[in-house]
Write a protein that holds these residues in place. Sequence first.
Motif, short mmCIF file in Angstrom:
data_model
loop_
_atom_site.label_atom_id
_atom_site.label_comp_id
_atom_site.label_asym_id
_atom_site.label_seq_id
_atom_site.Cartn_x
_atom_site.Cartn_y
_atom_site.Cartn_z
N ARG A 4 -10.22 -40.76 -30.12
CA ARG A 4 -10.65 -41.72 -29.09
C ARG A 4 -11.60 -41.04 -28.11
O ARG A 4 -11.19 -40.43 -27.13
CB ARG A 4 -9.44 -42.27 -28.35
N VAL A 5 -12.87 -41.19 -28.39
CA VAL A 5 -13.90 -40.65 -27.52
C VAL A 5 -15.05 -41.65 -27.50
O VAL A 5 -15.42 -42.21 -28.53
CB VAL A 5 -14.39 -39.26 -28.01
N VAL A 6 -15.60 -41.91 -26.31
CA VAL A 6 -16.62 -42.95 -26.20
C VAL A 6 -17.60 -42.60 -25.08
O VAL A 6 -17.22 -42.04 -24.05
CB VAL A 6 -15.98 -44.33 -25.96
N LEU A 7 -18.86 -42.93 -25.31
CA LEU A 7 -19.93 -42.70 -24.35
C LEU A 7 -20.02 -43.89 -23.40
O LEU A 7 -20.08 -45.04 -23.84
CB LEU A 7 -21.26 -42.51 -25.08
N TYR A 8 -20.06 -43.61 -22.08
CA TYR A 8 -20.17 -44.68 -21.09
C TYR A 8 -21.65 -44.98 -20.87
O TYR A 8 -22.43 -44.10 -20.51
CB TYR A 8 -19.51 -44.25 -19.78
N THR A 9 -22.03 -46.25 -21.07
CA THR A 9 -23.46 -46.61 -21.05
C THR A 9 -23.83 -47.60 -19.95
O THR A 9 -24.96 -48.06 -19.91
CB THR A 9 -23.86 -47.22 -22.41
N PHE A 10 -22.88 -47.91 -19.07
CA PHE A 10 -23.15 -48.91 -18.03
C PHE A 10 -23.68 -48.26 -16.76
O PHE A 10 -23.39 -47.09 -16.46
CB PHE A 10 -21.88 -49.71 -17.72
N ASP A 11 -24.45 -49.02 -16.01
CA ASP A 11 -25.06 -48.48 -14.78
C ASP A 11 -24.02 -48.23 -13.69
O ASP A 11 -24.07 -47.22 -13.00
CB ASP A 11 -26.13 -49.44 -14.26
N GLU A 12 -23.08 -49.17 -13.52
CA GLU A 12 -22.06 -49.01 -12.49
C GLU A 12 -20.92 -48.13 -13.00
O GLU A 12 -20.43 -48.34 -14.10
CB GLU A 12 -21.51 -50.38 -12.08
N PRO A 13 -20.49 -47.14 -12.21
CA PRO A 13 -19.39 -46.28 -12.66
C PRO A 13 -18.07 -47.03 -12.77
O PRO A 13 -17.90 -48.11 -12.19
CB PRO A 13 -19.32 -45.21 -11.57
N ALA A 14 -17.15 -46.47 -13.52
CA ALA A 14 -15.81 -47.05 -13.69
C ALA A 14 -14.78 -45.94 -13.51
O ALA A 14 -15.14 -44.76 -13.33
CB ALA A 14 -15.68 -47.70 -15.06
N ILE A 15 -13.51 -46.30 -13.55
CA ILE A 15 -12.45 -45.30 -13.46
C ILE A 15 -11.57 -45.38 -14.70
O ILE A 15 -11.41 -46.45 -15.30
CB ILE A 15 -11.60 -45.45 -12.19
N ILE A 16 -11.01 -44.23 -15.08
CA ILE A 16 -10.15 -44.14 -16.25
C ILE A 16 -8.91 -43.33 -15.88
O ILE A 16 -8.86 -42.69 -14.83
CB ILE A 16 -10.88 -43.49 -17.44
N SER A 17 -7.94 -43.37 -16.75
CA SER A 17 -6.67 -42.69 -16.52
C SER A 17 -6.87 -41.19 -16.25
O SER A 17 -7.72 -40.54 -16.89
CB SER A 17 -5.76 -42.86 -17.74
N PRO A 18 -6.08 -40.61 -15.36
CA PRO A 18 -6.15 -39.16 -15.13
C PRO A 18 -5.77 -38.37 -16.38
O PRO A 18 -6.08 -37.16 -16.48
CB PRO A 18 -5.12 -38.93 -14.01
N ALA A 19 -5.09 -39.04 -17.34
CA ALA A 19 -4.71 -38.35 -18.58
C ALA A 19 -5.90 -38.15 -19.52
O ALA A 19 -5.83 -37.34 -20.44
CB ALA A 19 -3.62 -39.15 -19.30
N TYR A 20 -6.98 -38.89 -19.30
CA TYR A 20 -8.20 -38.73 -20.10
C TYR A 20 -9.02 -37.55 -19.58
O TYR A 20 -8.90 -37.14 -18.43
CB TYR A 20 -9.08 -39.98 -20.02
N GLN A 21 -9.88 -37.06 -20.45
CA GLN A 21 -10.88 -36.06 -20.05
C GLN A 21 -12.23 -36.75 -19.93
O GLN A 21 -12.54 -37.67 -20.70
CB GLN A 21 -10.98 -34.94 -21.10
N VAL A 22 -13.03 -36.31 -18.96
CA VAL A 22 -14.41 -36.77 -18.83
C VAL A 22 -15.30 -35.55 -19.06
O VAL A 22 -15.07 -34.50 -18.48
CB VAL A 22 -14.69 -37.37 -17.43
N PHE A 23 -16.31 -35.72 -19.92
CA PHE A 23 -17.23 -34.60 -20.15
C PHE A 23 -18.65 -35.11 -20.32
O PHE A 23 -18.88 -36.31 -20.54
CB PHE A 23 -16.80 -33.76 -21.35
N LYS A 24 -19.60 -34.21 -20.19
CA LYS A 24 -21.02 -34.55 -20.36
C LYS A 24 -21.71 -33.42 -21.08
O LYS A 24 -21.21 -32.27 -21.11
CB LYS A 24 -21.68 -34.80 -19.01
N VAL A 25 -22.86 -33.72 -21.69
CA VAL A 25 -23.62 -32.67 -22.39
C VAL A 25 -24.24 -31.75 -21.35
O VAL A 25 -24.62 -32.18 -20.25
CB VAL A 25 -24.70 -33.26 -23.31
N ASN A 26 -24.35 -30.47 -21.71
CA ASN A 26 -24.92 -29.48 -20.78
C ASN A 26 -26.42 -29.63 -20.63
O ASN A 26 -26.97 -29.48 -19.52
CB ASN A 26 -24.60 -28.06 -21.27
N ASP A 27 -27.10 -29.92 -21.74
CA ASP A 27 -28.57 -29.94 -21.72
C ASP A 27 -29.06 -31.02 -22.69
O ASP A 27 -28.92 -30.88 -23.90
CB ASP A 27 -29.11 -28.57 -22.13
#
Length: 391
Positions: free
Chosen positions: A270-293
């Motif tokens: 279960r991994v998904v890219l967030y593509t919406f302009d307005e930010p959202a919130i997710i469970s603290p049990a999830y990880q949030v990550f982004k590409v370095n470059d």
Amino acid sequence: MIKEQEKSSHQENLVKSRFRRLGDYIQLVDNRNKDLKVTNLLGINITKNFMPSVANVSGTDLSKYKIIQKGQFAYSAMQVGRDETIRLALYTDDEPAIISPAYLVIESKDEDELIPEYMMMWFQRPESDRYGWFISDSSVRASLDWERFCEIEIPIPDISEQRKYVALYKGLLTNQKTYENSLEDLQLICNSFMDTLKEKHLKPIGSLVSLVDKRNSDGRITNLLGINVDKVFMPSKAKTTKENLVKYKVVQKGEFAYSAMQVGRDETVRVVLYTFDEPAIISPAYQVFKVNDEKEILPEFLMLWFYRPEFNRFGWFISDSSVRASLEWERFQEIEIPVPDIEVQEAIVTIYHTLQTRKRINEQLKESIKPLCPVLMKGVVESMEVETVES
């Protein structure tokens, strides 16, 4: 004034007289699968389409099942009142199939008098479903039995008129289907392109991404989301309070949300890219990550790799043996993926975006065709009215 009313009433009766009792034009067929040659078992859904049957037929005698051929209808008399739908579907495939013995198989007595596709168009109308619901019986299953179904009256114009309406409707369906088939070709190109990258320029995910831990500390964001097994964000069903929302993680456009839990059970990472302009919130049990470059790897390209069935199977394979069969963040980072030149990534992402855009257009086409049956059938009735007035 009285004469005008009488004339109007007479014309209305003439129009009604052009409606025919359906039972005079159709008949039952009972051809059983005695030699077991047909194995394609189908059911009917509430959208009046055939679908693979979900019935468990292990140990079932399929010789008792009914065979349905091209141009015939499958009809289920049950639950018409409950679903407010007449479960009637026209079989259009060249190869025969089998359906439950509980269904009825119907055919036109003479296709020079009633074209099956024309009859199906009439029953695609919401008005037909509402009428079927209205006349269904008062049993627990609110059935519309065969005898009562036969009493339904529909307008049956000359065969040339039927052919005209059928040709128009089928032409639209053919165009939509042709467009849909082109999507399969584009999907094949995208998949094949990705397949050529296997085992080349491999790098561990951990070297490409970094964790992000931004909390909703001011409680400003209230759009709480979760992730489903299709790797799509969805409104969360979790019960929470406004005070607790400050603990939730913020995910922004271009960032990923990841859930390590139940990977083994669901055989899905279960991994998904967030593509919406307005930010959202997710469970603290999830990880949030982004590409370095993004000059090294595009977020969209990375997500395309996450969509692949092979990625899900590998994630399931390396998940731990805990009750939740998790794929912890540390192990997730060790998975290697190909990182081709950025130009190659951009080309694949462009193909994918084109595919997604065309899929949306295709769905819009299908939605725009749905209301056409009521419109065309209204045209049938109105043309009868004109003919009556002229005569």
